[in-house]
Design a protein around this motif. Structure first.
Motif, PDB file in Angstrom:
ATOM      1  N   GLY A 414       0.812  -1.204   0.000  1.00  0.00           N
ATOM      2  CA  GLY A 414       0.000   0.000   0.000  1.00  0.00           C
ATOM      3  C   GLY A 414       0.852   1.264   0.000  1.00  0.00           C
ATOM      4  N   ASN A 415       0.344   2.307  -0.609  1.00  0.00           N
ATOM      5  CA  ASN A 415       1.094   3.553  -0.759  1.00  0.00           C
ATOM      6  C   ASN A 415       0.243   4.710  -0.239  1.00  0.00           C
ATOM      7  OD1 ASN A 415       2.508   5.809  -1.538  1.00  0.00           O
ATOM      8  ND2 ASN A 415       2.699   5.225  -3.687  1.00  0.00           N
ATOM      9  N   ALA A 416       0.576   5.221   0.947  1.00  0.00           N
ATOM     10  CA  ALA A 416      -0.213   6.273   1.581  1.00  0.00           C
ATOM     11  C   ALA A 416      -0.019   7.639   0.929  1.00  0.00           C
ATOM     12  CB  ALA A 416       0.135   6.355   3.059  1.00  0.00           C
ATOM     13  N   ASP A 417       0.928   7.748  -0.001  1.00  0.00           N
ATOM     14  CA  ASP A 417       1.222   9.036  -0.641  1.00  0.00           C
ATOM     15  C   ASP A 417       0.561   9.191  -2.010  1.00  0.00           C
ATOM     16  OD1 ASP A 417       2.872   9.855   1.486  1.00  0.00           O
ATOM     17  OD2 ASP A 417       4.547   8.698   0.670  1.00  0.00           O
ATOM     18  N   LEU A 418      -0.343   8.304  -2.346  1.00  0.00           N
ATOM     19  CA  LEU A 418      -0.986   8.375  -3.662  1.00  0.00           C
ATOM     20  C   LEU A 418      -1.814   9.640  -3.818  1.00  0.00           C
ATOM     21  CD1 LEU A 418      -2.256   4.705  -4.126  1.00  0.00           C
ATOM     22  CD2 LEU A 418      -0.459   5.829  -5.459  1.00  0.00           C
ATOM     23  N   LYS A 419      -1.844  10.153  -5.037  1.00  0.00           N
ATOM     24  CA  LYS A 419      -2.712  11.263  -5.397  1.00  0.00           C
ATOM     25  C   LYS A 419      -3.917  10.722  -6.163  1.00  0.00           C
ATOM     26  CE  LYS A 419       0.662  13.241  -7.592  1.00  0.00           C
ATOM     27  NZ  LYS A 419       1.436  14.191  -8.426  1.00  0.00           N
ATOM     28  N   PRO A 420      -5.036  11.420  -6.121  1.00  0.00           N
ATOM     29  CA  PRO A 420      -6.198  10.969  -6.911  1.00  0.00           C
ATOM     30  C   PRO A 420      -5.908  11.033  -8.410  1.00  0.00           C
ATOM     31  CG  PRO A 420      -6.835  12.639  -5.287  1.00  0.00           C
ATOM     32  CD  PRO A 420      -5.340  12.619  -5.328  1.00  0.00           C
ATOM     33  N   GLU A 421      -6.502  10.109  -9.137  1.00  0.00           N
ATOM     34  CA  GLU A 421      -6.498  10.211 -10.598  1.00  0.00           C
ATOM     35  C   GLU A 421      -7.429  11.348 -11.013  1.00  0.00           C
ATOM     36  OE1 GLU A 421      -6.074   5.457 -11.710  1.00  0.00           O
ATOM     37  OE2 GLU A 421      -7.974   6.494 -11.950  1.00  0.00           O
ATOM     38  N   ILE A 449      -4.523  11.800 -15.930  1.00  0.00           N
ATOM     39  CA  ILE A 449      -3.211  11.988 -15.313  1.00  0.00           C
ATOM     40  C   ILE A 449      -3.211  11.377 -13.915  1.00  0.00           C
ATOM     41  CG2 ILE A 449      -2.705  14.055 -16.645  1.00  0.00           C
ATOM     42  CD1 ILE A 449      -3.429  15.725 -14.241  1.00  0.00           C
ATOM     43  N   ASP A 450      -1.993  11.099 -13.421  1.00  0.00           N
ATOM     44  CA  ASP A 450      -1.811  10.449 -12.115  1.00  0.00           C
ATOM     45  C   ASP A 450      -2.547   9.120 -12.054  1.00  0.00           C
ATOM     46  OD1 ASP A 450      -0.162  12.436 -11.001  1.00  0.00           O
ATOM     47  OD2 ASP A 450      -1.892  13.665 -10.497  1.00  0.00           O
ATOM     48  N   ASN A 451      -2.529   8.408 -13.172  1.00  0.00           N
ATOM     49  CA  ASN A 451      -3.182   7.107 -13.239  1.00  0.00           C
ATOM     50  C   ASN A 451      -2.571   6.177 -12.192  1.00  0.00           C
ATOM     51  OD1 ASN A 451      -5.223   5.759 -15.007  1.00  0.00           O
ATOM     52  ND2 ASN A 451      -3.589   4.249 -15.177  1.00  0.00           N
ATOM     53  N   ILE A 452      -3.410   5.569 -11.360  1.00  0.00           N
ATOM     54  CA  ILE A 452      -2.922   4.677 -10.306  1.00  0.00           C
ATOM     55  C   ILE A 452      -2.695   3.289 -10.903  1.00  0.00           C
ATOM     56  CG2 ILE A 452      -3.449   3.594  -8.096  1.00  0.00           C
ATOM     57  CD1 ILE A 452      -5.126   6.066  -7.424  1.00  0.00           C
ATOM     58  N   THR A 453      -1.445   2.822 -10.844  1.00  0.00           N
ATOM     59  CA  THR A 453      -1.073   1.537 -11.431  1.00  0.00           C
ATOM     60  C   THR A 453      -0.275   0.723 -10.429  1.00  0.00           C
ATOM     61  OG1 THR A 453      -0.946   2.559 -13.620  1.00  0.00           O
ATOM     62  CG2 THR A 453       0.121   0.420 -13.357  1.00  0.00           C
ATOM     63  N   TRP A 454      -0.648  -0.542 -10.278  1.00  0.00           N
ATOM     64  CA  TRP A 454       0.110  -1.457  -9.413  1.00  0.00           C
ATOM     65  C   TRP A 454       1.257  -2.062 -10.218  1.00  0.00           C
ATOM     66  CZ3 TRP A 454      -1.014  -3.299  -4.277  1.00  0.00           C
ATOM     67  CH2 TRP A 454      -2.097  -2.644  -3.676  1.00  0.00           C
ATOM     68  N   ILE A 455       2.482  -1.959  -9.678  1.00  0.00           N
ATOM     69  CA  ILE A 455       3.665  -2.481 -10.373  1.00  0.00           C
ATOM     70  C   ILE A 455       4.475  -3.327  -9.394  1.00  0.00           C
ATOM     71  CG2 ILE A 455       3.768  -0.499 -11.938  1.00  0.00           C
ATOM     72  CD1 ILE A 455       6.123   0.544 -10.240  1.00  0.00           C
ATOM     73  N   PRO A 456       5.271  -4.317  -9.902  1.00  0.00           N
ATOM     74  CA  PRO A 456       6.161  -5.091  -9.015  1.00  0.00           C
ATOM     75  C   PRO A 456       7.325  -4.217  -8.542  1.00  0.00           C
ATOM     76  CG  PRO A 456       6.484  -5.726 -11.307  1.00  0.00           C
ATOM     77  CD  PRO A 456       5.313  -4.789 -11.301  1.00  0.00           C
ATOM     78  N   VAL A 457       7.586  -4.239  -7.235  1.00  0.00           N
ATOM     79  CA  VAL A 457       8.670  -3.416  -6.692  1.00  0.00           C
ATOM     80  C   VAL A 457       9.759  -4.247  -6.028  1.00  0.00           C
ATOM     81  CG1 VAL A 457       7.229  -1.378  -6.369  1.00  0.00           C
ATOM     82  CG2 VAL A 457       7.354  -3.067  -4.540  1.00  0.00           C
ATOM     83  N   ASN A 458       9.402  -5.468  -5.606  1.00  0.00           N
ATOM     84  CA  ASN A 458      10.397  -6.300  -4.941  1.00  0.00           C
ATOM     85  C   ASN A 458       9.921  -7.747  -4.947  1.00  0.00           C
ATOM     86  OD1 ASN A 458      12.458  -7.363  -3.420  1.00  0.00           O
ATOM     87  ND2 ASN A 458      11.796  -6.440  -1.483  1.00  0.00           N
ATOM     88  N   GLY A 459      10.371  -8.500  -5.932  1.00  0.00           N
ATOM     89  CA  GLY A 459       9.954  -9.891  -6.022  1.00  0.00           C
ATOM     90  C   GLY A 459       8.468 -10.011  -6.263  1.00  0.00           C
ATOM     91  N   ALA A 460       7.767 -10.646  -5.313  1.00  0.00           N
ATOM     92  CA  ALA A 460       6.331 -10.865  -5.464  1.00  0.00           C
ATOM     93  C   ALA A 460       5.510  -9.709  -4.915  1.00  0.00           C
ATOM     94  CB  ALA A 460       5.939 -12.161  -4.758  1.00  0.00           C
ATOM     95  N   ILE A 467       1.797   6.927 -12.073  1.00  0.00           N
ATOM     96  CA  ILE A 467       2.775   7.094 -13.147  1.00  0.00           C
ATOM     97  C   ILE A 467       2.132   7.382 -14.508  1.00  0.00           C
ATOM     98  CG2 ILE A 467       4.629   5.727 -12.118  1.00  0.00           C
ATOM     99  CD1 ILE A 467       3.726   3.398 -13.927  1.00  0.00           C
ATOM    100  N   ASN A 468       1.185   6.600 -14.898  1.00  0.00           N
ATOM    101  CA  ASN A 468       0.729   6.623 -16.285  1.00  0.00           C
ATOM    102  C   ASN A 468      -0.104   7.853 -16.615  1.00  0.00           C
ATOM    103  OD1 ASN A 468       1.968   4.220 -16.848  1.00  0.00           O
ATOM    104  ND2 ASN A 468       0.163   2.984 -16.489  1.00  0.00           N
ATOM    105  N   LYS A 469       0.127   8.364 -17.784  1.00  0.00           N
ATOM    106  CA  LYS A 469      -0.784   9.329 -18.388  1.00  0.00           C
ATOM    107  C   LYS A 469      -1.383   8.649 -19.603  1.00  0.00           C
ATOM    108  CE  LYS A 469       1.621  13.478 -16.842  1.00  0.00           C
ATOM    109  NZ  LYS A 469       2.266  14.765 -17.253  1.00  0.00           N
ATOM    110  N   VAL A 470      -2.686   8.766 -19.742  1.00  0.00           N
ATOM    111  CA  VAL A 470      -3.405   8.026 -20.776  1.00  0.00           C
ATOM    112  C   VAL A 470      -4.263   8.985 -21.583  1.00  0.00           C
ATOM    113  CG1 VAL A 470      -5.139   6.230 -21.200  1.00  0.00           C
ATOM    114  CG2 VAL A 470      -3.432   5.911 -19.392  1.00  0.00           C
ATOM    115  N   ASP A 471      -4.228   8.827 -22.893  1.00  0.00           N
ATOM    116  CA  ASP A 471      -5.175   9.495 -23.777  1.00  0.00           C
ATOM    117  C   ASP A 471      -6.166   8.455 -24.279  1.00  0.00           C
ATOM    118  OD1 ASP A 471      -4.264  12.045 -23.579  1.00  0.00           O
ATOM    119  OD2 ASP A 471      -3.371  12.163 -25.566  1.00  0.00           O
ATOM    120  N   ALA A 472      -7.436   8.688 -24.028  1.00  0.00           N
ATOM    121  CA  ALA A 472      -8.495   7.801 -24.525  1.00  0.00           C
ATOM    122  C   ALA A 472      -9.389   8.620 -25.444  1.00  0.00           C
ATOM    123  CB  ALA A 472      -9.302   7.215 -23.374  1.00  0.00           C
TER     124      ALA A 472
END
Length: 604
Positions: A414-421, A449-460, A467-472
């Motif tokens: 979990g990341n307590a520093d997340l910003k809203p998308e 902007i500020d798309n919330i994405t789960w990524i691997p950071v340490n093994g499992a 991170i992601n910015k998306v144009d739809a």
């Protein structure tokens, strides 16, 4: 901003606008949905149309809209994708209240039985000013209504289908001039043990069952005051498919309780809708169906909401929506201990019928939340009726999605520093009508902007980050036909959607976003006999982030017939996936080949 070339269309009935809504025989609990339909693209599915796809909300949305449904096999975990966005960017709204999970920030549409509702609305495009977090790509509205002056009537519906599937509904209504009562009990279950031999796929451990109990009451003390109460209890046992006999079988239990009490007041100069709501979600995951639960949690929401619409004149109104929520959760084996959250919000909307042909509105919203800094939101929309055969609407808005309790507090990630998308959105619809035909187009663009994405950071261990910015962007078109001639009634609708959802860091299409999608629905009724046909085509769909692996395109056809017996009673038969196509909505999980259903509906 991407430049889109306009070609084709979407049709909605042209209507006259008024700052005042007249409530005559029916109490609509979500009074904002009809207002948004003036300038937004919506699809409304009534109770009769729901019965055409009574098996699940996934089937209903898949065949009666151009939303992409990501389903882990029939009856398993399922989520929608509007306009290239994710399930987290879709709001679920129950009678005007956002019910997205405070753990996941989304909803599992296979844990929402369509038989529980009088109507289901589908709104395309952002709506966070009114409906809050998650209303970025679109929103799905689960609506109950209470009628007056209708006397007593009841409905019994039962359907038996392949794989030992049973869907049943018992519904009773009574109302007079002042009192309305609505009772709805529905149950669905299935062994769900279908096979796809050529793919060597068996849907092992796919059984499910769910039961929903719904009760609604309303009372008018006088023509200007209405009190109402709507409640729902839902209980589900959902097994997750496994790929071999030796694999450990898992399951997921869900219990949901929702209750909503309200008071509607109206006069010549104002309308007010005051709501008190309590929502509770309890879930348990079993890594082994024969063992104790592996993890789970309970989420509770206490909501106070007031919707005040002040009528300045016959053409102008100001709408103030204020809301307070207290959220609390308790996790089990998830690292989520006992998080709590207080939040309040204020939305202000100004609506103006400038002339008989031109209507516009402005909206603004600010939330105050203790866990994160919430963005200032806005919306602006307009409708211009140029002639009796052409009208156009335009919408721009800023929308958002808040980090969820899982995003913030999940154990080891979990990341307590997340910003809203946040997203900026624009769309413009052109709607044409000639006699019994409708034609239109809705191009749209979203920048997220500020798309919330789960990524691997340490093994499992995985963790969410902004991170992601998306144009739809894309194009949605519809062609419709409807005609009544004597005892004959025919209607049809053909829809096409072109969707691009691009990760701006990689310039690749987002996962599980088909570029092309086509829907077709046709109905014919004559006296005691009716027939319907449904079809949808889903184009090639990438399942990775580098546009290498993909699901093949597919075309699925359904058809059904029904016969009226003894006045308004009905018996019907349906064939699903007529061509017995082997297809996947999610990788690894095949959907059923040809299957059948027979149903009976009795009115009394």
């Amino acid at each position: 901003m991407k430049k889109l070339f306009f070609a084709l269309f979407f049709i909605l009935n042209a209507g006259q606008f008024s700052a005042q809504e007249i409530l005559i025989d029916t109490l609509f609990i979500d009074n904002q949905f009809n207002k948004t339909s003036k300038t937004s693209k919506i699809i409304s599915v009534n109770s009769e149309e729901i019965l055409e796809n009574a098996t699940s909300l996934s089937d209903l949305l898949r065949f009666q809209s151009n939303i992409y449904i990501k389903e882990n096999g029939r009856g398993a975990t399922s989520s929608p994708s509007f306009r290239g966005t994710t399930a987290f960017q879709t709001a679920f709204v129950w009678n005007g209240i956002n019910i997205n999970s405070i753990f996941l920030g989304q909803g599992d549409i296979n844990n929402m039985n369509p038989l529980s509702y009088e109507s289901i609305g589908i709104k395309f495009g952002g709506g966070s000013v009114i409906y809050g977090s998650g209303a970025i790509g679109g929103s799905i509205h689960l609506n109950n209504s209470l009628d007056f002056k209708r006397g007593f009537n009841g409905t019994f519906f039962t359907e038996y289908a392949s794989f030992n599937t049973i869907n049943s509904l018992v519904k009773a209504n009574y109302s007079n001039e002042k009192f309305s009562f609505n009772l709805n009990i529905n149950h669905s279950q299935s062994d769900n043990d279908y096979e796809v031999p050529e793919k060597k796929f068996i849907n092992r451990n796919g059984a499910y069952q769910n039961t929903s109990f719904n009760l609604g009451l309303a009372y008018k003390t006088n023509p200007n005051n209405e009190f109402y109460w709507q409640s729902q209890h839902y209980d589900s046992d959902q097994h997750f498919p496994v790929f071999s006999e030796n694999q450990t079988r898992t399951k997921y239990l869900v219990q949901t309780f929702r209750t909503l009490a309200g008071w509607k007041v109206r006069s010549e100069s104002l309308k007010n809708n005051f709501k008190l709501a309590y929502l509770e979600d309890y879930f348990q995951y079993f890594g082994d169906v024969e063992d104790s639960k592996t993890n789970g949690g309970t989420g509770k929401q206490y909501i106070v909401k007031n919707d005040l619409d002040f009528v300045i004149s016959r053409s102008t109104s100001i709408n103030l929506i204020s809301e307070y929520q207290y959220n609390e959760a308790k996790g089990f084996e998830s690292g989520i201990q006992s998080p709590k959250r207080n939040l309040g919000s204020f939305s202000l909307l100004y609506r103006k019928l400038q002339t008989r042909k031109f209507y516009w509105e402005l909206g603004a919203k600010q939330e105050i939340v203790e866990d994160y800094k919430s963005p200032f939101l806005f919306s602006a929309s307009a409708k211009y009726v140029a002639t009796n055969w052409y009208q156009t609407t335009m919408n721009i808005s800023k929308n958002f999605r808040a980090p969820t309790f899982n995003d913030l507090y999940w154990k080891e990630g979990g990341n307590a520093d997340l910003k809203p998308e946040t997203s900026l959105q624009a769309e413009m619809s052109h709607r044409f009508r000639y006699k019994n035909f409708g034609l239109g187009i809705t191009p749209y663009y979203m920048h997220i902007i500020d798309n919330i994405t789960w990524i691997p950071v340490n093994g499992a261990i995985w963790s969410p980050i902004n991170i992601n910015k998306v144009d739809a962007y894309g194009l949605e078109t519809d062609l419709s036909f409807e005609k009544q001639f004597g005892k004959h009634f025919a209607s049809s609708k053909l829809s096409y959607s072109y969707t691009r959802s691009v990760n701006l860091e990689t310039q690749r299409q987002m996962r599980y976003v088909p570029t092309h999608r086509i829907n077709f629905n046709a109905d014919y009724q004559y006296s005691f006999f009716g027939i319907f046909v449904q079809a949808f085509y889903n184009g090639k769909t990438y399942i990775d982030s580098i546009e290498k692996d993909f699901l093949n395109d597919y075309l699925i056809l359904n058809s059904g017939i029904n016969f009226k017996i003894f006045k308004n009673n009905r018996i019907g038969f349906r064939v699903n996936n007529i061509t017995s196509q082997a297809y996947q909505a999610m990788n690894y999980y095949y959907m059923p080949k040809r299957n059948y259903a027979v149903n009976l509906k009795l009115n009394f």
